[in-house]
Every structure is written in structure tokens, then in C-alpha cells.
Scaffold this active site. Sequence first.
Site, PDB file in Angstrom:
ATOM      1  CG  HIS A 124      -1.978   0.668   0.850  1.00 57.05           C
ATOM      2  ND1 HIS A 124      -2.564   1.940   0.319  1.00 57.05           N
ATOM      3  CD2 HIS A 124      -3.737   0.594   1.485  1.00 57.05           C
ATOM      4  CE1 HIS A 124      -3.878   2.438   0.351  1.00 57.05           C
ATOM      5  NE2 HIS A 124      -4.299   1.288   0.683  1.00 57.05           N
ATOM      6  CG  ASP A 132      -3.150   4.814  -3.093  1.00 56.07           C
ATOM      7  OD1 ASP A 132      -2.872   5.126  -2.474  1.00 56.07           O
ATOM      8  OD2 ASP A 132      -3.639   6.012  -3.976  1.00 56.07           O
TER       9      ASP A 132
END
Length: 412
Positions: free
Chosen positions: A385, A389
Site C-alpha cells: 500500500h 492504492d
Amino acid sequence: MAVEIIMPKMGMGMEEGTVVEWLKQKGDSVKKGESVVSISSDKIEKELEAPEEGVLIDIEAEVDDVVPIGQPLGYIGIPGESVGESTGPAPSVAPIKEELSAEPVAQQADEPVIGEEPRLRVSPAARKLAKTMNVDLSTVTGSGPMGRITKVDVAEAAQAQPAVQTETVPQTEPAPVAPVQFPDGKAKKVTGMRKVISERMFSSLQQTAQLTLQATADVTELLAFQKKAREAYQINDEVRLTITDFIAKAAINALLSHKGMNSHYQGDMITTFDAVHLGVAVALDEGLVVPVVQDADKKSLSAISREIRKASKSARGSELNQLQLSGSTFTITSLGTYGIGFFTPVLNPPEVGILGVGTISEQPVYFGDELKKRSVLPLSLTFDHRAVDGAPAAAFLAEVKANLEAPFKLVL
């Protein structure tokens, strides 16, 4: 003249290796080309062959010792010869094929180093043990060839050190506690490939922000397509057109559209690649290896199938080299043959994505008001992450799913 068995360089990034197992013991006769010792780097385990015929007259590095590139692991000579009788530089083991550049040979373990008395000779294993046991090597008398300090010398010196006296503090007698009873078991030290895997997986979870998304693909049409393709295509030992091959092609095509998933995250840099070097995990008895299909985006489905099958066969025969295990930009891993559905695959840093594939199962699926039996494939995408995203990761997974549900896309 004694000949060195040295720690070789098995890849551009390799700086040291670990002794996994001595296949010959001190005093054993060896033939030229015979396997003598097994070593490992961070990705591969390899057996080193004897550079000359003779006797293993000395072992410098014990099992689990970490030895820098170029340092001796042991010596081969004639019966009765000692290491100190060597009068010139000994030839080294033939360089590993995948070595791309030569580097200076590291300082020999028995040369004087800064802070030690002149001519102090210490084996790597003894130096490591002395540090652990807080023994001053300058106070130890060596019993090895030419006064070399061995692990035995360090252990004896540690025993001879005066014990630290501690003050006894009166305590009230504690209440008796029943000892915990465990069943009999067999302890085994973590070494070799298992040790490397454990360190890399722990490091992966510690240094990345991993999140897993899950989806299912209806592969009913894909299974039918695969059956027709295998009937039409001349099947041989190199090309089998397995479901794994189709999944690999589906992931490759999706990576070309979602290049953020085809990236490396290192330090404070994200490097995005145009070419797809696909890693395909292969399970072995001793651990997991990930051979790489180089430039997979430029290869046809049959070529990908051929390379995956060849790599899997080489992996199970311990025939892969460091170059074949390096350079992947994205990885797929499957537990489908074990009946597993969804799971959480662990990233292979510096890659930012890995696709986990589960087992195909028959499930009822609604088509409007009609319920039909369909073949469903679980997919688990783990991504970093920090680099990607949730939305773009989900879009990538959705395209993999779409590719598998419209198999004609995989051959166009």
C-alpha cells in the site's frame, strides 16, 4: 600444496554465503569434481565441488557460519599435509556461470587484522564464537596449524575465565509450580533454504504495508477453452497449456495495462517497468523457489507454458542458477493443488504485488433468475500500500478476472 575451497560469488548482490552442510569430513579422500560442501546465498543453495583430488585436510568454516565472498571454507591437500605448508596462492573454484563481474578476493580469515596482535591466526568459526562468549582472542593460544585459533581453543578459554560472583539475596521460598509437560519431539535447527525463507518472509512483513484483496473468476469457459486448445495443439512434454499458464498470461496482460503493479519499491524510490519479468513460485520439499520468466510480455501463451514447465522441472532437480531466480517484477503463487481457496500470499520485496491462486470449485451461480453450476477460481492479490492504492490494485485484479472469464483475449 594445499588448495583452497573458497566461498564463490553466485550473484551480483551476493556479499557472503552460509555453510549449510559438509558432505565430506576432515581426513576424507575426495576426487576432483566431487561435491564437498553445500552452501547457500539469499536465494539459492548449491554444492561446491572439489577443485583437486586429495584429502580434506582442514575445515575453516563450520555449519551455519556466514563467510564473506573469497574466504576459504576448507583445504584439500595430500595426506599428512598441513595448511601452513602452502607456499603460494592456491587456485580457486571455477567461477559460477551467472557471475557478471569479478571482484577482489576478500581478506583471508587468518591474516592479521587491525586491533589484533601480529600473526594472530583465527578461523571464522572461532572468531564468531569468541564474540558470542566475550573471549579476548589475544589471550587464547591456538592449537591449529601454525598456531591457528580454533573453536575448541575459544571454548576452553571461555571455561577457564573466572565466573562472575553475584550477591545472593535472601528470598522467601516460592510456591511450588508444576512443570509444564510437553510431548516428546525432535528439535531441528533452522538452516539453509528454510532459514533464508524465514528471514525474507519476516523482513517482508516488517518492511512493507501489505494488504490483500480477494475476488473470484468464473472459469467455466476457460476450462472448456483449455480442453479444446489442448486437443487442437500438439501437446508434448514442454507445452501442456495448464490453468497456471492461462493465469500467468492473464496477469501479464493486466500488468501491461496497470503498470503500477509492475513495480519495485526500494528506499524512497518506486521504479515502474515496461517489461514483465514474471516470477512463478514452485514448492519444493525444503522450501519455495521463484524461477523467473524473463520478458514474459513478449512471449506467446505456448512459449510461457514451455518456460514455466521447464523452470519447474529444473527447480525440482536443483538445476536452477541465481540468474534464473532473479529479476522478477511480479509473482504468482498457487495453492490450488492443495484444495486451498483464498489465502494471503506474502510479498517478494522489492516487488509491490503478488497474485495468489486457489483451487477451482463447482458453485451455484445465478444468471438472472436461473441458477447454474459454474467453475469458480479464487484469486488473492497482496500489494504494497506504500506504492499502490486500493483502487488501482482492485482495477488490476478486476482485469485479471475479466481476462480469465474471456479466454479468447489470452491468445490474441
